[in-house]
Design an enzyme around this catalytic site. Structure first.
Site, mmCIF file in Angstrom:
data_model
loop_
_atom_site.group_PDB
_atom_site.id
_atom_site.type_symbol
_atom_site.label_atom_id
_atom_site.label_comp_id
_atom_site.label_asym_id
_atom_site.label_seq_id
_atom_site.Cartn_x
_atom_site.Cartn_y
_atom_site.Cartn_z
ATOM 1 N N HIS A 192 -1.666 0.376 -9.649
ATOM 2 C CA HIS A 192 -2.320 -0.536 -8.702
ATOM 3 C C HIS A 192 -2.974 -1.717 -9.426
ATOM 4 C CE1 HIS A 192 -4.037 -0.702 -4.382
ATOM 5 N NE2 HIS A 192 -3.894 -1.913 -4.882
ATOM 6 N N GLU B 269 -3.341 7.768 -4.150
ATOM 7 C CA GLU B 269 -3.833 7.297 -5.452
ATOM 8 C C GLU B 269 -5.128 8.006 -5.813
ATOM 9 O OE1 GLU B 269 -4.120 3.019 -5.291
ATOM 10 O OE2 GLU B 269 -2.053 2.840 -4.613
ATOM 11 N N ARG C 291 0.866 -1.179 0.000
ATOM 12 C CA ARG C 291 0.000 0.000 0.000
ATOM 13 C C ARG C 291 0.902 1.226 0.000
ATOM 14 N NH1 ARG C 291 -3.583 -2.753 -1.529
ATOM 15 N NH2 ARG C 291 -5.548 -3.238 -0.516
HETATM 16 P P1 NAP Z 1 -0.690 -11.401 4.918
HETATM 17 O O1 NAP Z 1 -0.676 -12.834 4.528
HETATM 18 O O2 NAP Z 1 -1.510 -10.975 6.079
HETATM 19 O O3 NAP Z 1 0.831 -10.929 5.112
HETATM 20 C C1 NAP Z 1 1.204 -9.746 5.721
HETATM 21 C C2 NAP Z 1 2.561 -9.938 6.368
HETATM 22 O O4 NAP Z 1 2.991 -8.697 6.923
HETATM 23 C C3 NAP Z 1 2.554 -10.969 7.502
HETATM 24 O O5 NAP Z 1 3.623 -11.847 7.303
HETATM 25 C C4 NAP Z 1 2.786 -10.136 8.771
HETATM 26 O O6 NAP Z 1 3.559 -10.902 9.690
HETATM 27 C C5 NAP Z 1 3.560 -8.943 8.219
HETATM 28 N N1 NAP Z 1 3.377 -7.730 9.029
HETATM 29 C C6 NAP Z 1 2.220 -7.163 9.443
HETATM 30 N N2 NAP Z 1 2.480 -6.065 10.189
HETATM 31 C C7 NAP Z 1 3.834 -5.957 10.241
HETATM 32 C C8 NAP Z 1 4.703 -5.041 10.870
HETATM 33 N N3 NAP Z 1 4.260 -4.021 11.595
HETATM 34 N N4 NAP Z 1 6.041 -5.235 10.723
HETATM 35 C C9 NAP Z 1 6.515 -6.279 9.999
HETATM 36 N N5 NAP Z 1 5.742 -7.179 9.379
HETATM 37 C C10 NAP Z 1 4.405 -7.010 9.506
HETATM 38 O O7 NAP Z 1 -1.197 -10.510 3.689
HETATM 39 P P2 NAP Z 1 -1.030 -10.775 2.129
HETATM 40 O O8 NAP Z 1 -2.170 -11.552 1.619
HETATM 41 O O9 NAP Z 1 0.350 -11.266 1.887
HETATM 42 O O10 NAP Z 1 -1.205 -9.265 1.590
HETATM 43 C C11 NAP Z 1 -0.304 -8.259 1.990
HETATM 44 C C12 NAP Z 1 -0.763 -6.890 1.513
HETATM 45 O O11 NAP Z 1 -0.543 -6.761 0.119
HETATM 46 C C13 NAP Z 1 -2.269 -6.634 1.663
HETATM 47 O O12 NAP Z 1 -2.604 -6.208 2.964
HETATM 48 C C14 NAP Z 1 -2.524 -5.556 0.631
HETATM 49 O O13 NAP Z 1 -2.462 -4.284 1.215
HETATM 50 C C15 NAP Z 1 -1.391 -5.733 -0.371
HETATM 51 N N6 NAP Z 1 -1.890 -6.143 -1.702
HETATM 52 C C16 NAP Z 1 -1.725 -5.311 -2.765
HETATM 53 C C17 NAP Z 1 -2.153 -5.691 -4.017
HETATM 54 C C18 NAP Z 1 -1.968 -4.805 -5.216
HETATM 55 O O14 NAP Z 1 -2.823 -4.806 -6.083
HETATM 56 N N7 NAP Z 1 -0.886 -4.083 -5.312
HETATM 57 C C19 NAP Z 1 -2.773 -6.940 -4.199
HETATM 58 C C20 NAP Z 1 -2.924 -7.762 -3.099
HETATM 59 C C21 NAP Z 1 -2.477 -7.358 -1.851
HETATM 60 P P3 NAP Z 1 3.489 -10.642 11.288
HETATM 61 O O15 NAP Z 1 2.030 -10.639 11.634
HETATM 62 O O16 NAP Z 1 4.291 -11.765 11.868
HETATM 63 O O17 NAP Z 1 4.141 -9.305 11.499
#
Ligand code: NAP
Length: 322
Positions: A286, A268, A239
């Site tokens: 995006h 955005e 994000r």
């Molecule tokens: P996820 O499985 O929940 O992974 C998020 C990771 O971030 C987890 O490993 C979490 O581990 C870590 N995290 C959370 N807070 C943190 C912090 N303060 N410091 C360090 N690590 C932290 O989510 P996902 O499915 O991979 O998706 C991730 C993000 O990608 C989404 O939330 C979304 O915003 C973005 N996204 C963007 C697009 C796009 O079109 N560009 C598409 C899909 C997703 P811990 O809990 O152990 O910290």
């Protein structure tokens, strides 16, 4: 019995719409633009479910309007920073998202950006299009190798891990940072957990995959950019507000880092003007999850969440417990 009512705030692939139409009366925003908050508030009052986009702000005021009737907001995204989850939980409203189905597609875009920046693909494309190419040149558009380098993953969750896994053919060292260590991931990919500053100091390429939260807003700012190597490439498909865009522009202009690949932006669809003038960035609007197949899966999953909740069953991919 009168059919339940579902509102869809932006047109999504037909597969999701058709699925919902089998069960409910479906109304769709006919315009190709996000609705204003006022428009959403007007629409939610008599709807049993709303299928939302990440551009829709679903705050407590919207939820208050919805509470009389709406059982579920099904977000067409895995991220849900556009929704006040605590307020929804307090009001007993189910929130769902679309995890897993978009994981590999988003990880692939992160790689597309990394390759484009490291091997100067977009600059090369522009060079040919502008008619500048006269002859093969030994020093033209020299980039950097990807293989054998150190990859840093900040946020090794579903997408971050898929991104890391795709490096297997490139003989890379993998560093990652999460709040909690993930031993299974460490074993599978020989990945090493390090603190955030160590990733910044040691990785050649850093890809961000954390959700946007209070903790992660501006996680990468001036201080962090200064810690990075001069040959470092920063990729952000998470994000926009996770990175301080102004500080990034400064670091890119001053050569503190080599380049950046960005799919997401702080405000955005506005993009920091100076980013547009730089050659060492590759920007995409995006489109992380934007493959035909994945968008269809997201539409189907969002629709299935609504069908489950409106028929009194558990949500398939709940974000909150109600
Ligand atoms: P996820 O499985 O929940 O992974 C998020 C990771 O971030 C987890 O490993 C979490 O581990 C870590 N995290 C959370 N807070 C943190 C912090 N303060 N410091 C360090 N690590 C932290 O989510 P996902 O499915 O991979 O998706 C991730 C993000 O990608 C989404 O939330 C979304 O915003 C973005 N996204 C963007 C697009 C796009 O079109 N560009 C598409 C899909 C997703 P811990 O809990 O152990 O910290």
């Amino acid at each position: 019995m009168e059919k339940k009512k579902v509102y869809i705030t932006r047109k999504i692939p037909n597969i999701g719409i058709e699925l919902l139409k089998k069960h409910f009366h479906v109304e769709i925003n006919p315009e190709d633009r996000p609705l204003t908050k006022e428009e959403i508030m007007e629409k939610v009052v008599d709807k049993d479910a709303v299928l939302t986009q990440l551009t829709d702000v679903i705050d407590d005021e919207v939820l208050e309007k919805a509470q009389k009737k709406t059982k579920i907001f099904a977000n067409y995204a895995v991220g849900f920073n556009n929704i006040d989850i605590d307020a929804a939980t307090k009001r007993g409203i189910q929130i769902t998202n679309t995890p897993d189905v978009l994981t590999d597609t988003t990880a692939e875009l992160a790689w597309a950006l990394l390759f484009s920046v490291a091997r100067r693909v977009v600059e090369g494309h522009k060079y040919i299009k502008e008619g500048k190419w006269q002859v093969f040149s030994p020093n033209l558009l020299l980039g950097q190798d990807i293989y054998g380098k150190t990859l840093g993953v900040i946020g090794a969750g579903r997408i971050g891990k898929a991104f890391a896994k795709k490096s297997l053919g490139f003989d890379m060292k993998i560093l990652y940072h999460n709040r909690k260590r993930d031993e299974e991931f460490e074993k599978e990919l020989n990945a090493k957990w390090v603190d955030k500053d160590t990733i910044l100091k040691e990785a050649d390429f850093i890809s961000i995959h954390v959700p946007l939260t209070k903790e992660t807003r501006y996680m990468i700012g001036e201080r962090e950019l200064k810690l990075m190597k001069r040959n470092a490439i920063l990729i952000n498909t998470a994000r926009g507000p996770v990175v301080d865009e102004k500080a990034l522009v400064k670091a890119l202009k001053e050569g503190e880092i080599w380049g950046a690949g960005l799919d997401v932006f702080e405000n955005e669809p506005e993009v920091e003007e100076e980013l547009l003038e730089l050659d060492n960035v590759v920007l995409t609007p995006h489109i992380g999850s934007a493959s035909k197949e994945t968008r269809e899966k997201m539409a189907k999953l969002a629709a299935e969440n609504i069908i489950a909740v409106l028929s009194g069953k558990e949500a398939i991919t709940p974000v909150n417990r109600v």
